[in-house]
Design an enzyme around this catalytic site. Sequence first.
Site, PDB file in Angstrom:
ATOM      1  N   LYS A   1      -4.038 -25.699  20.896  1.00 57.35           N
ATOM      2  CA  LYS A   1      -4.001 -26.976  20.202  1.00 57.35           C
ATOM      3  C   LYS A   1      -4.994 -27.148  19.054  1.00 57.35           C
ATOM      4  O   LYS A   1      -4.681 -27.790  18.066  1.00 57.35           O
ATOM      5  CB  LYS A   1      -4.209 -28.089  21.223  1.00 57.35           C
TER       6      LYS A   1
ATOM      7  N   GLU B   1      -9.032 -30.871  27.873  1.00 56.61           N
ATOM      8  CA  GLU B   1      -9.043 -30.601  26.426  1.00 56.61           C
ATOM      9  C   GLU B   1      -8.832 -31.893  25.637  1.00 56.61           C
ATOM     10  O   GLU B   1      -9.414 -32.073  24.572  1.00 56.61           O
ATOM     11  CB  GLU B   1      -7.981 -29.551  26.073  1.00 56.61           C
TER      12      GLU B   1
ATOM     13  N   HIS C   1     -11.481 -34.403  22.756  1.00 57.69           N
ATOM     14  CA  HIS C   1     -11.201 -35.008  21.443  1.00 57.69           C
ATOM     15  C   HIS C   1     -11.723 -36.438  21.353  1.00 57.69           C
ATOM     16  O   HIS C   1     -11.661 -37.050  20.293  1.00 57.69           O
ATOM     17  CB  HIS C   1      -9.678 -35.067  21.207  1.00 57.69           C
TER      18      HIS C   1
END
Length: 340
Positions: free
Chosen positions: A133, A203, A207
């Site tokens: 990603k 994950e 962010h």
Amino acid sequence: MNPEPVKSSLNISPAIRVGVLGFGGLGQAAAKVLAGKREMILVAVADQKGFAYAAEGLNVQECIATYQSQGSVGYLEPVGTLTNNSIQDLIDTTQPVDGYFLALPNLPNDFIPSVAKQFIAAGWQGVLVDAIKRTSAVEQLLAMKEELEAAGITYMTGCGATPGLLTAAAALAAQSYAEIHKVEITFGVGIANWEAYRATVREDIGHMPGYSVEAARAMSDAEVEALLDKTNGVLTLENMEHADDIMLEVAGIVGRDRVTVGGVVDTRNPKKPLSTNVKVTGRTFEGKISTHTFTLGDETSMAANVCGPAFGYLKAGRQLQQRSIYGIFTAAEIMPQFVK
Ligand code: NAD
């Protein structure tokens, strides 16, 4: 001589022998997707504690049941092997596998590039596909282009949903325009419980403002749960570092600063909190400004939208490989092939 895989019959090419690395949420979904295909067979699976290999094809239900009850496919008799070095040990068996889907956590941020290096060092040849990603992770892989080429590996990167399906849709939508102004990706993900997709959720936390990949990786399960309790299980993400941007830039479609990615992940409800979509705005040759919108059906899960494209790109990568085309390609450059 490599034994011929099963599932082949007269007059059609042999089934593509597929390995899945990582057997969590996406890895198990990938195996279920393959169970319905005749052009591909699942011959290898690896998780953190072991691997299983069967030239004639693994039994998907048995793999999943073993992983869920005992924590590793390595317990699967008689085809499993328990090891803390499962990827390397699987490669070292030199059993024939045409392509691998890397359904692995990219924690730390160079983990998947380091797995690609293991394949190169082993002299393995075939197709590798990831659903990675982060922009910075794809940049590391793109920098390995020549090594991959020299090794005879066809590496397909960013081939999940976003990046992946939506990036490819943006590349297609761009064709109506003489100039692209912006690409906006907004995703909605609904999962019943976060434990089914631990790496994905970690994950995503990486962010959030005040967090990083390292901070998210270091969080215990209890800490993740405490954070989710505070947000009622919902993560809202804006201006994410998502590789759709570099992929569209490398494909020559739009500068990365014109690409934005954000979304909402509900970790306590399989219903999507919003409809996943990509909007591509540009100017036509006649001077009209317009926006194309591509929206995924709300009934399609994250797993369906990641695993379908991943295997579509594996099939496309296999065709490149057979034409001796090696190196690295993104989902924005190559059309996925539908897997029957
Ligand atoms: P998960 O946490 O559910 O499972 C991870 C699996 O990897 C487990 O089976 C674990 O045993 C295995 N594993 C971990 N370290 C390993 C090692 N060193 N060797 C072998 N196996 C190892 O993960 P998930 O939620 O299924 O996510 C997998 C990846 O997919 C993540 O990196 C996530 O970002 C990515 N993803 C991409 C998209 C997209 O659209 N591009 C969408 C969702 C998830």
